[in-house]
Enzyme design. Structure first.
Site, PDB file in Angstrom:
ATOM      1  N   GLU A 118      49.910   5.721  22.384  1.00 56.86           N
ATOM      2  CA  GLU A 118      48.854   4.899  22.983  1.00 56.86           C
ATOM      3  C   GLU A 118      48.453   5.385  24.383  1.00 56.86           C
ATOM      4  O   GLU A 118      48.519   4.641  25.360  1.00 56.86           O
ATOM      5  CB  GLU A 118      49.299   3.433  23.002  1.00 56.86           C
TER       6      GLU A 118
ATOM      7  N   ASN B 281      58.426  17.468  30.437  1.00 56.10           N
ATOM      8  CA  ASN B 281      57.091  17.556  31.021  1.00 56.10           C
ATOM      9  C   ASN B 281      56.194  18.539  30.282  1.00 56.10           C
ATOM     10  O   ASN B 281      54.998  18.640  30.594  1.00 56.10           O
ATOM     11  CB  ASN B 281      57.183  17.971  32.490  1.00 56.10           C
TER      12      ASN B 281
ATOM     13  N   HIS C  96      50.193 -11.723   9.444  1.00 53.98           N
ATOM     14  CA  HIS C  96      50.645 -10.904  10.560  1.00 53.98           C
ATOM     15  C   HIS C  96      52.157 -10.972  10.655  1.00 53.98           C
ATOM     16  O   HIS C  96      52.741 -12.050  10.718  1.00 53.98           O
ATOM     17  CB  HIS C  96      50.030 -11.378  11.886  1.00 53.98           C
ATOM     18  N   HIS C  97      52.791  -9.805  10.658  1.00 57.30           N
ATOM     19  CA  HIS C  97      54.240  -9.683  10.825  1.00 57.30           C
ATOM     20  C   HIS C  97      54.523  -8.832  12.050  1.00 57.30           C
ATOM     21  O   HIS C  97      54.460  -7.599  11.981  1.00 57.30           O
ATOM     22  CB  HIS C  97      54.889  -9.031   9.602  1.00 57.30           C
ATOM     23  N   GLU C  98      54.784  -9.433  13.177  1.00 54.91           N
ATOM     24  CA  GLU C  98      55.272  -8.691  14.340  1.00 54.91           C
ATOM     25  C   GLU C  98      56.785  -8.598  14.214  1.00 54.91           C
ATOM     26  O   GLU C  98      57.479  -9.610  14.238  1.00 54.91           O
ATOM     27  CB  GLU C  98      54.884  -9.370  15.643  1.00 54.91           C
TER      28      GLU C  98
ATOM     29  N   HIS D 137      50.759  -1.299  12.822  1.00 50.12           N
ATOM     30  CA  HIS D 137      50.505  -1.014  14.233  1.00 50.12           C
ATOM     31  C   HIS D 137      51.819  -0.602  14.893  1.00 50.12           C
ATOM     32  O   HIS D 137      52.897  -1.020  14.471  1.00 50.12           O
ATOM     33  CB  HIS D 137      49.912  -2.242  14.928  1.00 50.12           C
ATOM     34  N   GLU D 138      51.698   0.222  15.947  1.00 52.25           N
ATOM     35  CA  GLU D 138      52.857   0.801  16.636  1.00 52.25           C
ATOM     36  C   GLU D 138      53.763   1.580  15.674  1.00 52.25           C
ATOM     37  O   GLU D 138      54.977   1.638  15.836  1.00 52.25           O
ATOM     38  CB  GLU D 138      53.682  -0.265  17.366  1.00 52.25           C
TER      39      GLU D 138
ATOM     40  N   GLU E 193      47.267   1.728  13.120  1.00 49.91           N
ATOM     41  CA  GLU E 193      46.780   1.891  14.494  1.00 49.91           C
ATOM     42  C   GLU E 193      47.218   3.279  14.979  1.00 49.91           C
ATOM     43  O   GLU E 193      46.462   4.216  14.945  1.00 49.91           O
ATOM     44  CB  GLU E 193      47.335   0.783  15.383  1.00 49.91           C
TER      45      GLU E 193
ATOM     46  N   GLU F 130      42.152  -2.648  22.282  1.00 52.35           N
ATOM     47  CA  GLU F 130      42.729  -3.733  23.082  1.00 52.35           C
ATOM     48  C   GLU F 130      43.108  -3.299  24.490  1.00 52.35           C
ATOM     49  O   GLU F 130      43.184  -4.134  25.406  1.00 52.35           O
ATOM     50  CB  GLU F 130      43.948  -4.337  22.371  1.00 52.35           C
TER      51      GLU F 130
END
Length: 700
Positions: A169, A199, A408-410, A478-479, A497, A503
């Site tokens: 993200e 890096n 929705h399942h978080e 998502h994530e 996502e 968002e």
């Protein structure tokens, strides 16, 4: 025996050095050879020009076996393949899969292990992978490293993300390869969890453009039972080396024979449109394992979601868990909870009125009060609603309006907890007729020490898609790890996502105006993205005068994203009351479909602009989307893709004369005109702007 081995090696070198494979068009050539130490290497040329210099290949096992040197060739097999297949949902109703293949059967002289290296060469690029054949008995082994190299020919302009094992993200950085340095980027960009250990490590897909005008993309396909591949960058000699995400104890992958790695892919063309239109990643995945796919359908939806991001409502019912009655332990409501029965009915009414398929409700279930940042395991059970959300009443109300609910399942990153509750959660979805679920994986992973991009999590995301398929349910993750074409194998994996979504514009430094011009060349190569476009109230001070955040596009560009950002699951992400203020512009979102018969990429330049036109799968209607970066742009588009001798009504949603993503983002005009396939359409885009066009045949 040593002399015999030497003879085998010498013969092998002769045979392998003579081996070369061309793409069907003969424009791409791959050559494979062994070094004098028996190390496998490859090169790639395009139209006679070097693209990948000699690059080493191989695997290192945890027991010390070096499967990257001391090989002998046992056999070479070639093949060609040309076929068409039909995706369940997609940008095209039929996809051609055409390539030439060569397989090198190698024997490791130190261990007698065998390994096959398989190349598939397409007109748009090359793919290769390592295969571990079964021999006599099952062999279990642990991979500690993969030493695949991609040695490019120069200091290419590169679009890159930091090599974060837990998140994609980020805004894209655009620099020469030699200037990649993660220590110099802004890390305070709204991402709560960052796992960056070098890096000079970047994520794939990695999009590049050479000074000579070649477009190059390094990615992978069909990632299953294997960690995600990142890339270590040598900024001095432009060498890229695979970096596999480790698990909690430092190992990379646990495999057994027979098994394969994912495909390592290199796309190359002198036309950027070939990259963004490529279906190579999809073709490298296995065909659908779901026999009856009639229940997998595209969806356009609204939902209780954006109002939480803009601060109008909350996911939690009671705020901190300290807000409890000390005696009863009952949660004390704050009055700001978004997922109430009443509010959900309001969204259902809006969806029914405007012809949307579904309504997503986030924050409907207990557990949101204090989980974030606490690394708790048993946060959600995925079946218990808050007191103000009557799941049965909502079900009956939605059914009466012919609207589907989206679950929705978080998971809060607690993967073991989710898998323990998954069957009961799916049973609840089936009971109340939810056809799809949006899953979330915010925060650090449990089991502790695992990364989002590790082998265990790759297997989890694929497992959820498989179990959902068993229950005829669609999933939007998502994530998660970024997709690599697995939705061909499990087309119920309808979207993901796995990138910086819309968002971030609500509460962080936002997405750069160029962001949406890069994603089609990177993230979307692996599969459709739930980007959640359609924000009309661009500036967040409409909700709180002290806020300075805003969406970094014009309103017209938000419309164009429904065409440029492919997904069979598209959200009208803004609040119903905001759409009611701009119903003329909202009409495009209502009209645009989410499943296509064909797609044509008319203009493309990563980081700058993109113009694509798509034909609806079920009608003669076409829809065009054109977007630009922070620079205004004028272009002229030939409508020669339209049917001849047919007149079309073109409705053009364009930036207004004073439009600008920052100064006047809501300035737009709508123009209606009659066009044919002879028409040349002039498009004008403001800075950070875009144009959306619907083209519908006129009955004659």
């Amino acid at each position: 025996m040593k002399n015999l081995s030497l003879i085998i090696c010498c013969c092998s070198f002769y045979l392998i050095n003579a081996q070369q494979i061309l793409s069907p068009s003969k424009e791409i050539s791959v050559a494979f050879s062994l070094t004098d130490r028996g190390a496998p290497t490859y090169t790639l040329t395009y139209k006679g020009n070097s693209v990948i210099k000699p690059s080493k290949m191989g695997i290192v096992l945890k027991d010390g076996t070096l499967l990257n040197q001391n090989f002998a060739l046992e056999d070479v097999k070639t093949d060609t393949f040309d076929d068409h297949w039909t995706p369940v949902l997609g940008e095209e109703s039929a996809i051609r899969n055409h390539y030439n293949q060569i397989t090198f059967h190698l024997k490791h002289l130190d261990s007698d292990k065998k390994i096959d290296i398989v190349f598939k060469v397409y007109d748009e690029g090359v793919a290769f992978r390592y295969e571990f054949p079964f021999e006599n008995k099952v062999d279990y082994f642990v991979i500690s490293d993969e030493t695949t190299e991609f040695n490019v020919t120069g200091d290419h302009n590169t679009f890159w993300l930091p090599g974060d094992y837990d998140s994609q993200e980020y805004n894209y950085n655009e620099t020469p390869l030699s200037k990649i340095d993660i220590s110099k980027i802004n890390r305070d960009n709204g991402i709560a969890l960052q796992s960056i250990t070098s890096n000079f490590r970047v994520q794939s897909p990695l999009m590049m453009r050479s000074a000579e005008g070649l477009y190059l993309n390094i990615f992978e396909a069909a990632v299953n039972n294997y960690p995600v591949m990142h890339l270590d960058v040598n900024t001095k000699n432009f060498q890229l080396t695979s970096n596999l995400v480790p698990n909690a104890v430092g190992d990379k992958a646990y495999l057994r024979t027979p098994s394969t790695t994912p495909w390592r892919t290199i796309m190359v063309s002198d036309d950027a449109r070939d990259i963004v239109a490529s279906k190579m990643i999809l073709n490298l995945n296995e065909p659908s394992k779901i026999e009856d796919t009639s229940w997998i359908k595209p969806m356009k939806y609204v939902g209780i979601w954006w109002e939480m991001h803009v601060g109008k409502a909350t996911w939690d019912y009671a705020g901190s868990q300290n807000a409890q009655n000390a005696e009863s332990q009952a949660l004390i409501p704050t009055g700001k909870h978004g997922a109430t029965t009443e509010n959900t009915k309001r969204y259902i009414d809006f969806a029914a009125k405007h012809g949307f398929d579904g309504v997503l409700v986030e924050g409907w279930n207990v557990g949101w009060e204090d989980w974030f940042g606490n690394w708790k395991e048993d946060v959600f059970d995925f079946t218990t609603p808050y007191p103000d959300f009557d799941i049965e009443e909502v079900h009956h109300y939605a059914k009466s309006k012919d609207v589907k609910m989206i679950m929705h399942h978080e998971t809060s990153g607690s993967v073991g907890n989710y898998e323990r509750h998954l069957d009961r959660a799916m049973a609840l979805m089936k009971k109340y007729e939810y056809p799809a679920v949006k899953t979330g994986y915010v925060g650090r992973i449990i089991p502790r020490g695992e990364f989002h991009d590790g082998q265990a999590m790759v297997n989890h995301f694929n497992f959820v898609a498989q179990r959902m398929a068993d229950n005829q349910l669609m999933v939007n993750s998502h994530e998660s790890t970024r997709p690599t074409g697995y939705h061909r194998t499990y087309p119920n994996f309808i979207a993901a996502e796995a990138a910086r979504g819309n968002e971030f514009n609500a509460w962080s430094n936002g997405n750069l105006p160029s962001h949406e011009t890069v994603l089609p060349f990177t993230r979307l190569l692996g599969g459709p993205m739930d980007y959640t476009p359609g924000i009309f109230e661009i500036k967040m001070d409409v909700y709180d005068p002290s806020k300075t955040e805003q969406v970094h596009t014009t309103l017209a560009k938000q419309l164009a994203l429904y065409v440029t950002m492919y997904s069979p699951l598209q959200m009208a992400a803004d609040l119903p009351e905001n759409y009611e203020k701009y119903l003329d512009a909202f009409q495009f979102i209502k009209d645009v479909p989410a499943d296509w018969q064909t797609s044509k990429y008319l203009e493309a330049e990563p980081g700058d602009y993109l113009t694509v036109v798509r034909k609806d799968k079920h009608s003669e209607n076409w829809f065009l989307g054109a977007i630009t970066d922070e620079n205004p742009r004028h272009t002229e588009i030939k409508l020669d893709f339209l049917s001849p001798s047919t007149m079309y009504k073109a409705i053009i949603y364009q930036d207004g004369e004073d439009a600008h993503w920052e100064k006047h983002p809501k300035s737009y005009n709508i123009i209606t005109k009659t066009v044919t396939n002879k028409t040349k359409l002039k498009l004008k885009m403001a800075a950070g702007g875009g144009t959306a066009v619907s083209l519908m045949p006129i009955d004659q």
